[in-house]
Scaffold this motif. Structure first.
Motif, PDB file in Angstrom:
ATOM      1  N   ARG A   1       8.595 -10.513  60.398  1.00  0.00           N
ATOM      2  CA  ARG A   1       9.875  -9.842  60.152  1.00  0.00           C
ATOM      3  C   ARG A   1      10.915 -10.825  59.628  1.00  0.00           C
ATOM      4  N   ILE A   2      10.960 -12.023  60.197  1.00  0.00           N
ATOM      5  CA  ILE A   2      11.917 -13.032  59.736  1.00  0.00           C
ATOM      6  C   ILE A   2      11.638 -13.409  58.289  1.00  0.00           C
ATOM      7  N   SER A   3      10.360 -13.541  57.949  1.00  0.00           N
ATOM      8  CA  SER A   3       9.986 -13.877  56.577  1.00  0.00           C
ATOM      9  C   SER A   3      10.429 -12.799  55.600  1.00  0.00           C
ATOM     10  N   GLU A   4      10.294 -11.519  56.000  1.00  0.00           N
ATOM     11  CA  GLU A   4      10.717 -10.424  55.133  1.00  0.00           C
ATOM     12  C   GLU A   4      12.229 -10.401  54.961  1.00  0.00           C
ATOM     13  N   ILE A   5      12.966 -10.700  56.046  1.00  0.00           N
ATOM     14  CA  ILE A   5      14.426 -10.732  55.970  1.00  0.00           C
ATOM     15  C   ILE A   5      14.878 -11.847  55.029  1.00  0.00           C
ATOM     16  N   LEU A   6      14.257 -13.017  55.144  1.00  0.00           N
ATOM     17  CA  LEU A   6      14.607 -14.139  54.274  1.00  0.00           C
ATOM     18  C   LEU A   6      14.249 -13.844  52.826  1.00  0.00           C
ATOM     19  N   ARG A   7      13.110 -13.180  52.610  1.00  0.00           N
ATOM     20  CA  ARG A   7      12.690 -12.842  51.250  1.00  0.00           C
ATOM     21  C   ARG A   7      13.670 -11.861  50.616  1.00  0.00           C
ATOM     22  N   SER A   8      14.138 -10.890  51.397  1.00  0.00           N
ATOM     23  CA  SER A   8      15.103  -9.912  50.889  1.00  0.00           C
ATOM     24  C   SER A   8      16.445 -10.577  50.589  1.00  0.00           C
ATOM     25  N   ALA A   9      16.839 -11.514  51.470  1.00  0.00           N
ATOM     26  CA  ALA A   9      18.110 -12.214  51.256  1.00  0.00           C
ATOM     27  C   ALA A   9      18.052 -13.073  50.004  1.00  0.00           C
ATOM     28  N   ASN A  10      16.925 -13.747  49.781  1.00  0.00           N
ATOM     29  CA  ASN A  10      16.781 -14.582  48.587  1.00  0.00           C
ATOM     30  C   ASN A  10      16.757 -13.743  47.316  1.00  0.00           C
ATOM     31  N   ALA A  11      16.146 -12.554  47.406  1.00  0.00           N
ATOM     32  CA  ALA A  11      16.082 -11.688  46.236  1.00  0.00           C
ATOM     33  C   ALA A  11      17.458 -11.138  45.876  1.00  0.00           C
ATOM     34  N   ALA A  12      18.304 -10.932  46.905  1.00  0.00           N
ATOM     35  CA  ALA A  12      19.635 -10.379  46.668  1.00  0.00           C
ATOM     36  C   ALA A  12      20.656 -11.449  46.291  1.00  0.00           C
ATOM     37  N   ALA A  13      20.336 -12.731  46.514  1.00  0.00           N
ATOM     38  CA  ALA A  13      21.283 -13.805  46.225  1.00  0.00           C
ATOM     39  C   ALA A  13      21.467 -13.962  44.715  1.00  0.00           C
ATOM     40  N   PRO A  14      22.700 -14.187  44.241  1.00  0.00           N
ATOM     41  CA  PRO A  14      22.933 -14.364  42.803  1.00  0.00           C
ATOM     42  C   PRO A  14      22.284 -15.652  42.297  1.00  0.00           C
ATOM     43  N   VAL A  15      21.769 -15.598  41.096  1.00  0.00           N
ATOM     44  CA  VAL A  15      21.127 -16.755  40.493  1.00  0.00           C
ATOM     45  C   VAL A  15      22.185 -17.626  39.833  1.00  0.00           C
ATOM     46  N   LYS A  16      22.242 -18.904  40.217  1.00  0.00           N
ATOM     47  CA  LYS A  16      23.226 -19.815  39.657  1.00  0.00           C
ATOM     48  C   LYS A  16      22.716 -20.399  38.341  1.00  0.00           C
TER      49      LYS A  16
END
Length: 301
Positions: A276-291
């Motif tokens: 579950r933690i891995s999925e939460i982190l994956r979703s957060a990284n996918a939603a983060a803006p690309v610099k």
């Protein structure tokens, strides 16, 4: 078309077993399995006055059961509960019309062999647990192909249904998540779930490969090491590593039938679950803006 039996927004119940679901129970459980609305249900709780005081039972029992009836320390408590509506009366009237239409459709397709199609969203081991006086045995029967939406006959079905396949069939076809499938199968109902039995004429609409495929060795190890969750957590139901196991208690007459939720990763609680933690982190990284690696227009000379 959705599965009206599996809706959990219609009824709420304060029974102890439903508290972990915030009291939300399925339409199937209330209207068809228990038939407890609107009249409610009556059940009995058994207690032992000796055990409650921390004393040992004179017969050596560690909990109150049917063999305790007649004992002076045996206490039987009668409990009456009544489910309540989670929707308004007007919405409930509309729901009953929808339920009637759904059941008419089910009567037309049940036990018939129809064409089904859709995208496989997950593949899970299909297991059964038998409890006898000699212990419990968990065995692998095959696999469940889970489709979140698709077609049953000519009707679009925008809800979850399942296709049961044998171990040999999965080995030959290599079913995996993301694969498009078309086949024919016998439509059955299993405690409110739509299950497609004995699929034939399987056609794969997307190229094979590209997804993780269960092997019997992996599935057998996962089933043997799986942990039965004490509570059917909502977060675990949607996890790729959870599986509902049909249990048959042969110690009872007639045999008791129920369903347990198992974690194939051997994790007993969603709290701190690495999946579950891995999925939460994956979703957060996918939603983060690309610099951007370059300078912005404001930073340009």
């Amino acid at each position: 078309m959705i599965n009206q039996y599996k809706r959990r927004d219609v009824f709420r119940c304060s029974q102890e077993a439903h508290r972990e679901f915030d009291g939300r129970v399925s339409v199937w459980h209330v209207l068809r399995e228990k038939e407890c609305y609107p009249q409610g249900c009556l059940y009995f709780l058994w207690h032992c006055a000796m055990l409650a005081k921390g004393r040992a039972c004179i017969k050596g029992y560690t909990w109150a059961g049917r063999n305790c009836k007649g004992c002076t320390h045996f206490i039987e408590e009668k409990v009456h509960l009544q489910p309540c509506l989670g929707i308004s009366e007007q919405e409930y009237d509309s729901f009953l019309d929808e339920l009637e239409g759904y059941e008419i459709w089910l009567d037309e397709i049940r036990y018939k062999r129809l064409a089904v199609a859709g995208e496989i969203t997950a593949v899970k081991p299909w297991a059964e647990r038998r409890l006898t006086h000699d212990g419990a045995r968990l065995r692998l029967l095959g696999y469940l192909l889970i489709l979140r939406h698709g077609f049953i006959g000519t009707r679009a079905f925008d809800d979850t249904f399942y296709i049961r396949v044998s171990r040999q069939m999965l080995k030959e076809e290599g079913f995996h998540a993301g694969m498009q499938i078309e086949c024919t199968g016998e439509i059955r109902l299993d405690r409110g779930r739509i299950i497609v039995h004995r699929p034939k004429g399987i056609e794969i609409g997307s190229p094979p490969g590209g997804g993780d495929i269960w092997t019997d060795d992996q599935a057998l190890v996962a089933v043997k090491t799986a942990v039965c969750l004490p509570v059917q957590y909502d977060t675990c139901h949607d996890c790729a590593w959870s599986v509902l196991v049909d249990a048959i208690d042969q110690r009872q007459n007639p045999h008791g039938r129920f369903r347990n939720l198992y974690c194939l990763k051997g994790i007993e609680s969603p709290t701190g679950c690495p999946v579950r933690i891995s999925e939460i982190l994956r979703s957060a990284n996918a939603a983060a803006p690309v610099k951007s690696a370059g300078r912005t227009a404001a930073e340009s000379p």
